[in-house]
Design a protein around this motif. Structure first.
Motif, PDB file in Angstrom:
ATOM      1  N   SER A   7      -0.575  -4.090   5.764  1.00  0.00           N
ATOM      2  CA  SER A   7       0.758  -4.638   5.683  1.00  0.00           C
ATOM      3  C   SER A   7       0.906  -6.132   5.440  1.00  0.00           C
ATOM      4  N   GLY A   8       2.016  -6.574   4.826  1.00  0.00           N
ATOM      5  CA  GLY A   8       2.266  -8.030   4.557  1.00  0.00           C
ATOM      6  C   GLY A   8       2.195  -8.431   3.206  1.00  0.00           C
ATOM      7  N   GLY A   9       2.092  -7.387   2.202  1.00  0.00           N
ATOM      8  CA  GLY A   9       1.986  -7.909   0.662  1.00  0.00           C
ATOM      9  C   GLY A   9       3.727  -8.230   0.303  1.00  0.00           C
ATOM     10  N   GLY A  10       3.766  -8.716  -0.831  1.00  0.00           N
ATOM     11  CA  GLY A  10       5.210  -8.861  -1.160  1.00  0.00           C
ATOM     12  C   GLY A  10       5.112  -9.893  -2.419  1.00  0.00           C
ATOM     13  N   LEU A  11       6.343 -10.485  -2.702  1.00  0.00           N
ATOM     14  CA  LEU A  11       6.666 -11.125  -3.806  1.00  0.00           C
ATOM     15  C   LEU A  11       6.785 -12.560  -3.214  1.00  0.00           C
ATOM     16  N   VAL A  12       6.197 -13.682  -3.661  1.00  0.00           N
ATOM     17  CA  VAL A  12       6.305 -15.023  -3.189  1.00  0.00           C
ATOM     18  C   VAL A  12       6.215 -16.083  -4.222  1.00  0.00           C
ATOM     19  N   MET A  82      -2.640 -16.451   3.552  1.00  0.00           N
ATOM     20  CA  MET A  82      -2.965 -16.928   2.260  1.00  0.00           C
ATOM     21  C   MET A  82      -1.817 -18.207   2.042  1.00  0.00           C
ATOM     22  N   ASN A  83      -2.293 -19.560   1.792  1.00  0.00           N
ATOM     23  CA  ASN A  83      -1.340 -20.356   1.680  1.00  0.00           C
ATOM     24  C   ASN A  83      -1.621 -21.121  -0.024  1.00  0.00           C
ATOM     25  N   SER A  84      -0.464 -21.835   0.044  1.00  0.00           N
ATOM     26  CA  SER A  84      -0.841 -22.558  -1.514  1.00  0.00           C
ATOM     27  C   SER A  84      -1.078 -21.469  -2.516  1.00  0.00           C
ATOM     28  N   LEU A  85      -0.067 -20.346  -2.536  1.00  0.00           N
ATOM     29  CA  LEU A  85      -0.556 -19.181  -3.471  1.00  0.00           C
ATOM     30  C   LEU A  85      -0.331 -19.578  -4.923  1.00  0.00           C
ATOM     31  N   LYS A  86      -1.036 -19.064  -5.742  1.00  0.00           N
ATOM     32  CA  LYS A  86      -0.931 -19.394  -7.312  1.00  0.00           C
ATOM     33  C   LYS A  86      -0.799 -18.006  -7.777  1.00  0.00           C
ATOM     34  N   PRO A  87      -0.292 -17.948  -9.245  1.00  0.00           N
ATOM     35  CA  PRO A  87       0.144 -16.866 -10.022  1.00  0.00           C
ATOM     36  C   PRO A  87      -1.186 -16.145 -10.114  1.00  0.00           C
ATOM     37  N   GLU A  88      -2.318 -16.757 -10.302  1.00  0.00           N
ATOM     38  CA  GLU A  88      -3.479 -15.996 -10.460  1.00  0.00           C
ATOM     39  C   GLU A  88      -4.216 -15.041  -9.207  1.00  0.00           C
ATOM     40  N   ASP A  89      -3.392 -15.519  -8.218  1.00  0.00           N
ATOM     41  CA  ASP A  89      -3.567 -14.695  -6.945  1.00  0.00           C
ATOM     42  C   ASP A  89      -2.934 -13.500  -7.118  1.00  0.00           C
ATOM     43  N   THR A  90      -2.059 -13.074  -7.906  1.00  0.00           N
ATOM     44  CA  THR A  90      -1.455 -12.053  -7.916  1.00  0.00           C
ATOM     45  C   THR A  90      -2.376 -10.769  -8.242  1.00  0.00           C
ATOM     46  N   ALA A  91      -2.417  -9.735  -7.285  1.00  0.00           N
ATOM     47  CA  ALA A  91      -3.153  -8.544  -7.546  1.00  0.00           C
ATOM     48  C   ALA A  91      -2.916  -7.598  -6.380  1.00  0.00           C
ATOM     49  N   VAL A  92      -3.499  -6.551  -6.439  1.00  0.00           N
ATOM     50  CA  VAL A  92      -3.528  -5.500  -5.580  1.00  0.00           C
ATOM     51  C   VAL A  92      -4.686  -5.790  -4.261  1.00  0.00           C
ATOM     52  N   TYR A  93      -4.456  -6.310  -3.140  1.00  0.00           N
ATOM     53  CA  TYR A  93      -5.208  -6.373  -1.970  1.00  0.00           C
ATOM     54  C   TYR A  93      -5.641  -5.292  -1.287  1.00  0.00           C
ATOM     55  N   TYR A  94      -6.945  -5.050  -1.122  1.00  0.00           N
ATOM     56  CA  TYR A  94      -7.453  -4.066  -0.116  1.00  0.00           C
ATOM     57  C   TYR A  94      -8.259  -4.527   1.030  1.00  0.00           C
ATOM     58  N   CYS A  95      -8.106  -3.878   2.113  1.00  0.00           N
ATOM     59  CA  CYS A  95      -8.891  -4.388   3.243  1.00  0.00           C
ATOM     60  C   CYS A  95     -10.138  -3.511   3.163  1.00  0.00           C
ATOM     61  N   GLY A 110      -8.895   0.270   2.714  1.00  0.00           N
ATOM     62  CA  GLY A 110      -7.320   0.687   2.847  1.00  0.00           C
ATOM     63  C   GLY A 110      -6.675   1.153   1.722  1.00  0.00           C
ATOM     64  N   GLN A 111      -5.355   1.270   1.731  1.00  0.00           N
ATOM     65  CA  GLN A 111      -4.566   1.936   0.679  1.00  0.00           C
ATOM     66  C   GLN A 111      -4.200   0.728  -0.485  1.00  0.00           C
ATOM     67  N   GLY A 112      -4.375  -0.460   0.061  1.00  0.00           N
ATOM     68  CA  GLY A 112      -3.879  -1.548  -1.099  1.00  0.00           C
ATOM     69  C   GLY A 112      -2.665  -2.028  -0.823  1.00  0.00           C
ATOM     70  N   THR A 113      -2.129  -3.312  -1.111  1.00  0.00           N
ATOM     71  CA  THR A 113      -0.875  -3.701  -0.913  1.00  0.00           C
ATOM     72  C   THR A 113      -0.765  -4.923  -1.882  1.00  0.00           C
ATOM     73  N   GLN A 114       0.380  -4.826  -2.741  1.00  0.00           N
ATOM     74  CA  GLN A 114       0.573  -5.592  -3.708  1.00  0.00           C
ATOM     75  C   GLN A 114       1.147  -6.935  -3.383  1.00  0.00           C
ATOM     76  N   VAL A 115       0.325  -8.173  -3.852  1.00  0.00           N
ATOM     77  CA  VAL A 115       0.809  -9.509  -3.655  1.00  0.00           C
ATOM     78  C   VAL A 115       1.275 -10.055  -5.166  1.00  0.00           C
ATOM     79  N   THR A 116       2.285 -10.359  -5.291  1.00  0.00           N
ATOM     80  CA  THR A 116       2.731 -11.027  -6.584  1.00  0.00           C
ATOM     81  C   THR A 116       3.271 -12.514  -6.372  1.00  0.00           C
ATOM     82  N   VAL A 117       2.821 -13.213  -7.110  1.00  0.00           N
ATOM     83  CA  VAL A 117       3.077 -14.598  -7.108  1.00  0.00           C
ATOM     84  C   VAL A 117       3.663 -15.275  -8.255  1.00  0.00           C
ATOM     85  N   SER A 118       5.029 -15.611  -8.118  1.00  0.00           N
ATOM     86  CA  SER A 118       5.845 -15.999  -9.561  1.00  0.00           C
ATOM     87  C   SER A 118       5.571 -17.426  -9.676  1.00  0.00           C
ATOM     88  N   SER A 119       5.707 -17.921 -10.921  1.00  0.00           N
ATOM     89  CA  SER A 119       5.526 -19.362 -11.195  1.00  0.00           C
ATOM     90  C   SER A 119       7.053 -19.779 -11.204  1.00  0.00           C
TER      91      SER A 119
END
Length: 119
Positions: A7-12, A82-95, A110-119
């Protein structure tokens, strides 16, 4: 059987923060390593961070000083701050969990959670 729920992914926005959580359940007899990996389309899944024996951490160079992995073996839960996120951190994150459920240690994902970082 061991199951992982993320849990915890999203758009930032760039520069922002997110915290991912992964909770493991099932017949877990012993934990060796908890970890986070990420994958973007068309590329191989890559290591982000791992924590072994609840103490020894390892980070990809691209996330050092920005991401922090921590774990609570008693709760079979681990986190990725995850701090100071960058657009290049955008990915599906798996534990990933390396644990013994039976006679041998095995890898569980895990099933994966999407993290999207907008510029």
């Amino acid at each position: 059987q061991v199951q992982l729920v993320e849990s915890g992914g999203g758009l930032v926005q760039a520069g922002g923060s997110l915290r991912l959580s992964c909770a493991a359940s099932g017949n877990i007899l012993s934990i060796r390593t908890m970890g986070w990996y990420r994958q973007v389309p068309g590329k191989q899944r890559e290591l982000v961070a791992t924590i072994t024996a609840g103490v020894t951490t390892n980070y990809a160079d691209s996330v050092k000083a920005r991401f922090t992995i921590s774990g609570d073996n008693a709760k079979n839960t681990w986190y990725l701050q995850m701090n100071s996120l960058k657009p290049e951190d955008t990915a599906v994150y798996y534990c990933k969990l390396v644990a013994k459920s039976g006679f041998f240690f095995s890898d569980y994902w895990g099933q994966g959670t999407q993290v999207t970082v907008s510029s």
